[in-house]
Design an enzyme around this catalytic site. Sequence first.
Site, PDB file in Angstrom:
ATOM      1  N   TRP A 130       0.922  -1.112  -0.054  1.00 46.56           N
ATOM      2  CA  TRP A 130       0.152   0.092   0.101  1.00 46.56           C
ATOM      3  C   TRP A 130       0.992   1.262   0.100  1.00 46.56           C
ATOM      4  O   TRP A 130       1.882   1.326   0.865  1.00 46.56           O
ATOM      5  CB  TRP A 130      -0.687  -0.136   1.226  1.00 46.56           C
ATOM      6  CG  TRP A 130      -1.798   0.925   1.511  1.00 46.56           C
ATOM      7  CD1 TRP A 130      -2.592   1.511   0.562  1.00 46.56           C
ATOM      8  CD2 TRP A 130      -2.013   1.879   2.844  1.00 46.56           C
ATOM      9  NE1 TRP A 130      -3.470   2.797   0.967  1.00 46.56           N
ATOM     10  CE2 TRP A 130      -2.903   2.888   2.176  1.00 46.56           C
ATOM     11  CE3 TRP A 130      -1.531   1.905   3.930  1.00 46.56           C
ATOM     12  CZ2 TRP A 130      -3.662   3.885   3.145  1.00 46.56           C
ATOM     13  CZ3 TRP A 130      -2.038   2.810   4.671  1.00 46.56           C
ATOM     14  CH2 TRP A 130      -3.033   3.727   4.744  1.00 46.56           C
ATOM     15  N   ASP A 211      -0.651  -5.680   9.016  1.00 47.44           N
ATOM     16  CA  ASP A 211      -1.856  -4.756   8.735  1.00 47.44           C
ATOM     17  C   ASP A 211      -3.146  -5.518   8.096  1.00 47.44           C
ATOM     18  O   ASP A 211      -3.064  -6.323   7.120  1.00 47.44           O
ATOM     19  CB  ASP A 211      -1.615  -3.905   7.700  1.00 47.44           C
ATOM     20  CG  ASP A 211      -2.354  -2.653   7.056  1.00 47.44           C
ATOM     21  OD1 ASP A 211      -3.380  -2.692   7.800  1.00 47.44           O
ATOM     22  OD2 ASP A 211      -2.111  -1.679   6.401  1.00 47.44           O
ATOM     23  N   LYS A 246     -13.841  -0.411   5.769  1.00 44.75           N
ATOM     24  CA  LYS A 246     -14.333  -1.080   4.623  1.00 44.75           C
ATOM     25  C   LYS A 246     -15.305  -2.127   5.217  1.00 44.75           C
ATOM     26  O   LYS A 246     -16.590  -2.355   4.467  1.00 44.75           O
ATOM     27  CB  LYS A 246     -13.330  -2.027   3.757  1.00 44.75           C
ATOM     28  CG  LYS A 246     -11.804  -1.580   4.190  1.00 44.75           C
ATOM     29  CD  LYS A 246     -11.523  -0.449   3.139  1.00 44.75           C
ATOM     30  CE  LYS A 246      -9.985   0.044   3.446  1.00 44.75           C
ATOM     31  NZ  LYS A 246      -9.638   1.096   2.221  1.00 44.75           N
TER      32      LYS A 246
HETATM   33  C1  LMR Z   1      -6.788   2.321  -0.521  1.00 42.22           C
HETATM   34  O1  LMR Z   1      -5.882   1.681  -0.560  1.00 42.22           O
HETATM   35  O2  LMR Z   1      -7.378   3.018  -1.724  1.00 42.22           O
HETATM   36  C2  LMR Z   1      -7.612   2.845   0.674  1.00 42.22           C
HETATM   37  O3  LMR Z   1      -7.042   2.050   1.918  1.00 42.22           O
HETATM   38  C3  LMR Z   1      -7.705   4.053   1.001  1.00 42.22           C
HETATM   39  C4  LMR Z   1      -6.430   4.855   1.417  1.00 42.22           C
HETATM   40  O4  LMR Z   1      -6.489   5.535   2.551  1.00 42.22           O
HETATM   41  O5  LMR Z   1      -5.543   4.730   0.532  1.00 42.22           O
END
Ligand code: LMR
Length: 398
Positions: A130, A211, A246
């Site tokens: 992420w 996570d 979510k």
């Molecule tokens: C995402 O990965 O799109 C979500 O977790 C929202 C974010 O805060 O990035």
Amino acid sequence: MFEHIEAFPGDPILSLNEDFQQDPRTNKVNLSIGIYFDDEGRLPVMKAVAEAEAALLSDMGPRPYLPMSGMAAYRQAVQALVFGEDCAARAEGRVATLQTLGGSGALRVGADFLKRYFPKAEMWISDPSWENHRVVFERAGFKVNTYPYYDPATGGLKFDAMLAAIEAIPQGDIVLLHACCHNPTGVDLNQDQWRQVIGVLKARKLLPFVDMAYQGFGSGLDDDAFAVRELARQNVPCLVANSFSKNFSLYGERCGGLSVVCQSADEASRVLGQLTGAVRANYSNPPTHGARVVARVLTTPALRANWEQELAAMCQRITRMRQAIHDHLREHVSGEKLSRYITQRGMFTYTGLSADQVDRLKNEHGVYVLRSGRMCVAGLNERNVGVVANAIGQVLKA
Ligand code: LMR
């Protein structure tokens, strides 16, 4: 005074989502941010949430500050959901759990805590991860490294390379792992692979930070928590960030938790104390509303059953959309590049589209996907899936 402040380059996810909101085209499609939309393209209000809110409304009363660590009932409900009802570490009081501002808040409070008590440790995140993982840990002062994870050639996991890399990480470093529904690739470890990774983490005395932002979107609430529960069962000290954005569709309420599995109840109480200190230094205490809703749903059997059903239905819709985009893309994409739309899990699919192709999707077709090629399949519906597939087909042809 502020002349030297450079422009913020934007965030690869949230800024793109804001661009989408500004886009005047009526046929635009948002597959950028990790948000679940229903088949009408709307952000759902879950029925269990609406019912809990209605009940809470009749009992609103005064709102003092919550404790710095958050609402006790919420923290207990978080622990039970994350670690399971029969977790020994919980029963023995060895898990310190804090209410946090979403999963991101949990990561950041955890990062600040770790930087203070493990100042020399380095962070290891999956390649890719992420986008915000790197940002959060770098801002907390960590050097952030990567371990191999995704194999673009197969659309699956580079498991052997991942394991070998983790084996070579210096003792005492911190390894960030995604419990389920890996963001951004949608590629997860199976239970046997988790056991192997946990064996290495233990042997190398590494500190896992898990996570879990998508519990319930993979193989169900319990299976998705397998890695977390196995770590706790094997008494591996670890941190776990979880989120209700979510799975409760409560994005704006910022409901999350940070749990730390410790070796004794005394250790857990000291850890909780220091996490609490980090909260005080940042924002004093968390907000009330979302935590009350989540705690009520999780601890009221009828609401809990409704919530679980609705969550399962969301997952089934995502599975149908994976199949639908797969079928629509058949004439444009072949082989493994096509099958990954159905083999990858959770909200995301790593399409393999280049940043250039993604830009063309946005500019020429109003279809928003992250520049990494990550597509949020939870934004697809019966009406837009054909349009999206067509747009991808055209971009691939060019
Ligand atoms: C995402 O990965 O799109 C979500 O977790 C929202 C974010 O805060 O990035």
